[in-house]
Design an enzyme around this catalytic site. Sequence first.
Site, PDB file in Angstrom:
ATOM      1  N   GLN A  60      44.337  31.532  36.286  1.00 14.82           N
ATOM      2  CA  GLN A  60      43.493  31.678  37.480  1.00 14.82           C
ATOM      3  C   GLN A  60      42.675  30.425  37.777  1.00 14.82           C
ATOM      4  O   GLN A  60      42.173  30.264  38.877  1.00 14.82           O
ATOM      5  CB  GLN A  60      42.565  32.890  37.305  1.00 14.82           C
ATOM      6  CG  GLN A  60      43.345  34.191  37.227  1.00 14.82           C
ATOM      7  CD  GLN A  60      42.438  35.409  37.113  1.00 14.82           C
ATOM      8  OE1 GLN A  60      42.192  35.893  36.016  1.00 14.82           O
ATOM      9  NE2 GLN A  60      41.940  35.905  38.225  1.00 14.82           N
ATOM     10  N   HIS A  93      46.723  36.892  28.806  1.00 17.45           N
ATOM     11  CA  HIS A  93      46.002  37.430  29.973  1.00 17.45           C
ATOM     12  C   HIS A  93      46.988  37.464  31.152  1.00 17.45           C
ATOM     13  O   HIS A  93      47.002  36.576  32.004  1.00 17.45           O
ATOM     14  CB  HIS A  93      44.784  36.560  30.289  1.00 17.45           C
ATOM     15  CG  HIS A  93      43.826  37.195  31.262  1.00 17.45           C
ATOM     16  ND1 HIS A  93      42.496  37.424  30.980  1.00 17.45           N
ATOM     17  CD2 HIS A  93      43.997  37.674  32.526  1.00 17.45           C
ATOM     18  CE1 HIS A  93      41.894  37.998  32.012  1.00 17.45           C
ATOM     19  NE2 HIS A  93      42.797  38.158  32.966  1.00 17.45           N
ATOM     20  N   ASN A 148      45.077  41.288  27.382  1.00 17.35           N
ATOM     21  CA  ASN A 148      44.152  41.722  28.418  1.00 17.35           C
ATOM     22  C   ASN A 148      44.682  42.945  29.166  1.00 17.35           C
ATOM     23  O   ASN A 148      45.785  42.886  29.745  1.00 17.35           O
ATOM     24  CB  ASN A 148      43.919  40.588  29.425  1.00 17.35           C
ATOM     25  CG  ASN A 148      42.856  40.942  30.456  1.00 17.35           C
ATOM     26  OD1 ASN A 148      41.708  41.216  30.109  1.00 17.35           O
ATOM     27  ND2 ASN A 148      43.239  40.989  31.726  1.00 17.35           N
ATOM     28  N   GLU A 149      43.937  44.024  29.130  1.00 17.12           N
ATOM     29  CA  GLU A 149      44.125  45.184  30.017  1.00 17.12           C
ATOM     30  C   GLU A 149      45.526  45.804  30.027  1.00 17.12           C
ATOM     31  O   GLU A 149      45.985  46.239  31.083  1.00 17.12           O
ATOM     32  CB  GLU A 149      43.737  44.802  31.451  1.00 17.12           C
ATOM     33  CG  GLU A 149      42.286  44.415  31.598  1.00 17.12           C
ATOM     34  CD  GLU A 149      41.850  44.228  33.044  1.00 17.12           C
ATOM     35  OE1 GLU A 149      42.722  44.123  33.922  1.00 17.12           O
ATOM     36  OE2 GLU A 149      40.639  44.190  33.294  1.00 17.12           O
TER      37      GLU A 149
HETATM   38  C1  BGC Z   1      41.465  40.863  35.365  1.00 23.95           C
HETATM   39  C2  BGC Z   1      41.106  39.524  35.986  1.00 23.95           C
HETATM   40  C3  BGC Z   1      40.879  39.707  37.475  1.00 23.95           C
HETATM   41  C4  BGC Z   1      39.753  40.693  37.677  1.00 23.95           C
HETATM   42  C5  BGC Z   1      39.343  40.930  39.119  1.00 23.95           C
HETATM   43  C6  BGC Z   1      40.651  42.025  35.864  1.00 23.95           C
HETATM   44  O1  BGC Z   1      41.435  43.137  35.912  1.00 23.95           O
HETATM   45  O2  BGC Z   1      41.436  40.759  33.962  1.00 23.95           O
HETATM   46  O3  BGC Z   1      42.116  38.606  35.709  1.00 23.95           O
HETATM   47  O4  BGC Z   1      40.625  38.498  38.134  1.00 23.95           O
HETATM   48  O5  BGC Z   1      40.140  41.944  37.149  1.00 23.95           O
HETATM   49  O6  BGC Z   1      40.317  41.565  39.861  1.00 23.95           O
END
Ligand code: BGC
Length: 437
Positions: A26, A127, A171-172
């Site tokens: 990003q 990520h 991540n997530e």
């Molecule tokens: C993510 C980020 C994203 C942010 C805002 C999160 O789910 O980890 O990469 O920029 O949300 O949308």
Amino acid sequence: MYDIFSLPAIHFPEGFLWGSGTAGHQIEGDNIHSQAWHNEQLPDFYKEDPERTIRAPSGKACDHYRLYQEDVELIADLGHQAYRMSIEWSRIEPLEGQWDHNGAAHYLDLLERLAGKGIRVFVTLHHFTQPLWFDRLGGFGKADNRRFFERYLNFLVPKIAPLVSGWNVINEFNLWGGLTAGPSIAPLKFTMLRVHAMGYHLIKQHSTAPVSSAHAFIHWFPRRFHDTLDRRMTDFADFATNEFFFHALRTGELVYPGVDAEYDAEVKGALDFWSVNYYTRNMVDARRAGLNGPRLHHKQLKMVPMPFYLEEMYPEGLIANLERLRDYPVFITENGCAAVDDRFRIVYLALHLSALHEAMERGVDVRGYFHWSLMDNYEWTSFIPRFGLVAVDFATFRRTPKPSAFFYREVIRGNGFSGATVKRYLDALPTLTQQEI
Ligand code: BGC
């Protein structure tokens, strides 16, 4: 409306860690060996936006890969004590089995410079982006492919371990697959839990710093509060994205609707803290495909001029959700909003920190907070959403801290704030304009 100027003074415990976060793809730019970069070049990328008014490729993003030394100064000047960043696997292993030592040296230099400023770094090892070669082999969709990630971690982790204060393996991943039940998605959920556990145990051999995977904590709520179907589907959404993850890490039991449960001793207890990314709440509508309901009209805040980013502020969700996580320490690893008008960010910050403080008063052991994001950046498909404490001019890459960055610095310096602090940064509350769906 919240009476934000009368917020009582709140103080966080000594040693509470304050920082901000970013992710490699990003901000870095020219991440050419990743699957994300590759996908952004395809005509299909513009299918949902044929006029190309919203979508754009990441290109140079914030040009952070070149400007990283300047950005370390910026992080320190803004008073951040901690910084969450991700390392791009594809810069270190651009081709399968071939290590790019310059890529590794770059991240080591970045980590050393941050350490030199006394900034504690939380590193995310995956990520969303991955090398194109790994993606072409099926990525994590093939359970056996986790060996490639393991080999990469064995290469990287020992090198950076002395400079890392906290780890996120993935991540997530709790959101991967969306709100789908059954055998089409359960294997991926189970694989990711095992990939996480593998990463956890591998890191523990090299580092004493706490390890977790960042969890996108969505607060689900039913569209029609008294409708049985909406309520059942809300429970399902919560299980599919939140509880399956907590349950597996707590018990080792991998449970997902529609498939046989499994037990994996390696997954049980494979975390040292809950890593919580919290933004807002989402509505569940049992009568809509995908179950996702719209945002509530009166709470849609015109923060960003694009249809798919109708933000809703729901700080109370932070309290309710954190109360479920009393068994391990918590770090908020993401929290923020896409606001064009920076005054919204100050309001958002104040309300969420105030909710966080209340959760702590209720006994949740929160150790730190990382605001998303340090700077405006590439929001996966677009540069339009502005999540940054620092504005970035995407033509010149000039960084300019916004008022919210100075508000946040004052919060950090005082280890707390009051309504009077907010008032010093906001001469008036922003207007909450309704936006058409
Ligand atoms: C993510 C980020 C994203 C942010 C805002 C999160 O789910 O980890 O990469 O920029 O949300 O949308």
